[in-house]
Design an enzyme around this catalytic site. Sequence first.
Site, PDB file in Angstrom:
ATOM      1  N   GLN A  99      -7.543   7.447   6.706  1.00 38.51           N
ATOM      2  CA  GLN A  99      -7.413   7.893   5.315  1.00 38.51           C
ATOM      3  C   GLN A  99      -8.410   7.143   4.432  1.00 38.51           C
ATOM      4  O   GLN A  99      -8.417   5.910   4.383  1.00 38.51           O
ATOM      5  CB  GLN A  99      -6.000   7.674   4.789  1.00 38.51           C
ATOM      6  CG  GLN A  99      -5.784   8.347   3.435  1.00 38.51           C
ATOM      7  CD  GLN A  99      -4.442   8.016   2.813  1.00 38.51           C
ATOM      8  OE1 GLN A  99      -4.183   6.860   2.469  1.00 38.51           O
ATOM      9  NE2 GLN A  99      -3.593   9.014   2.654  1.00 38.51           N
ATOM     10  N   TYR A 181      -4.814   7.827  -7.575  1.00 36.86           N
ATOM     11  CA  TYR A 181      -6.030   7.086  -7.249  1.00 36.86           C
ATOM     12  C   TYR A 181      -7.260   7.872  -7.724  1.00 36.86           C
ATOM     13  O   TYR A 181      -7.125   8.893  -8.390  1.00 36.86           O
ATOM     14  CB  TYR A 181      -6.043   6.729  -5.764  1.00 36.86           C
ATOM     15  CG  TYR A 181      -4.918   5.782  -5.408  1.00 36.86           C
ATOM     16  CD1 TYR A 181      -4.889   4.480  -5.930  1.00 36.86           C
ATOM     17  CD2 TYR A 181      -3.850   6.174  -4.609  1.00 36.86           C
ATOM     18  CE1 TYR A 181      -3.854   3.608  -5.644  1.00 36.86           C
ATOM     19  CE2 TYR A 181      -2.800   5.304  -4.327  1.00 36.86           C
ATOM     20  CZ  TYR A 181      -2.799   4.025  -4.849  1.00 36.86           C
ATOM     21  OH  TYR A 181      -1.766   3.163  -4.592  1.00 36.86           O
ATOM     22  N   GLY A 318       6.915   8.672   6.301  1.00 39.35           N
ATOM     23  CA  GLY A 318       6.391   7.363   5.969  1.00 39.35           C
ATOM     24  C   GLY A 318       7.395   6.262   6.226  1.00 39.35           C
ATOM     25  O   GLY A 318       7.427   5.657   7.291  1.00 39.35           O
ATOM     26  N   ARG A 319       8.257   6.013   5.251  1.00 37.83           N
ATOM     27  CA  ARG A 319       9.192   4.894   5.349  1.00 37.83           C
ATOM     28  C   ARG A 319      10.052   4.916   6.617  1.00 37.83           C
ATOM     29  O   ARG A 319      10.338   3.845   7.163  1.00 37.83           O
ATOM     30  CB  ARG A 319      10.052   4.842   4.085  1.00 37.83           C
ATOM     31  CG  ARG A 319       9.215   4.480   2.859  1.00 37.83           C
ATOM     32  CD  ARG A 319      10.007   4.497   1.572  1.00 37.83           C
ATOM     33  NE  ARG A 319       9.144   4.164   0.440  1.00 37.83           N
ATOM     34  CZ  ARG A 319       9.570   4.089  -0.827  1.00 37.83           C
ATOM     35  NH1 ARG A 319      10.843   4.328  -1.107  1.00 37.83           N
ATOM     36  NH2 ARG A 319       8.726   3.790  -1.798  1.00 37.83           N
TER      37      ARG A 319
END
Length: 365
Positions: A99, A181, A318-319
């Site tokens: 990424q 971002y 994810g988590r």
Amino acid sequence: MSSKLLSELNLNGLPLKNRVVMASLTRSRAGVERKANPLMAEYYQQRASAGLILSEATVISRQGIGWQQSPGMYSAEQAQAWKQVVDAVHEQGTPIFLQLWHCGRASHSEFHPELGLPVAPSAIAITGDSIHTPNGKQAYEIPRALETEDIPQIVADYRQAAEYAKQAGFDGVEVHAANGYLIDQFLQSKTNHRQDNYGGSLENRYRFLQEILEAVTTVYPGNRVGVKLSPNGNFNDVGSPDYRETFLYVAQQLNAYHLAYLQVVDGLDFGFHDLGEPMTLAEFRAVFRGPLMGNCGYDQETAEAAIARGDADCISFGRPFISNPDLVERFTQGWPPTPADDMSGWYAFDAQGYTDFPPYQESQN
């Protein structure tokens, strides 16, 4: 027992053994040199039963740094260091994408004192939050608005990072255009007040991402490039009134690249801007013709349902992968997941809270 989630998938030419994707997770284990290391290789290999692994966000330049001990991909030495991670994942028969990340205004001059202020499309600071810098928590600074002539160098940095990713053996790259971002800052009318060819109209706000994709796809073919968007998010103080129009336009434009996938943070667990109804995968399915990946807050049941409805081709977790290195095995066997770990260990710089989670069968002994 899942059927769709655990089934094989041809991701625009890339065969996946299942539709469980490990999402990018910033874990701060790359040291002050921002180089991959054996601990990181062990961490990723532990989780390589996923159909596809997306690396943690990896900065494309020193200017892009905004997180302590996150990895970089802006030198040959960093590329060489990443090879051990790629090789460890490939040993398990799993593809891995890098990424590509530039924090933009979500940074601080203490990360790059020789470069001065962080940069952004416009001189608008993040409000209501602070940033963890090498010298403690600090208020966000008003960023330097990029000059038009500055932008080609950042685009070139993305291309060079993709070149280094290819040297390291990554199967592809994901362009991180989400979560407030730099690329997201260009896309959003809240953060982009420019008057040049990179601001104003939808076409102009999309131009930065377009130029990055044009550059990156000279290194990897389009079907080895993914893009991540977060139309519902408020992380890093984003969220624009015209979010639906903006992100549907972007998704339509992405069809030109025949991407590996479009990843959409459709879940709201990472924050919601409350500017209207949340955007859904079904809305993106209606305009984007390639593989679609959902993200954020999914469990096995909701992931299975999204794929069964045809809203998504795969789901990134994810988590759940933090404390469940064997997440796919747990889905397969019907074993319960280990609850989420204390967040204090997520960015602890060492093995604790990183590689020390046992698989289910070992934890029962």
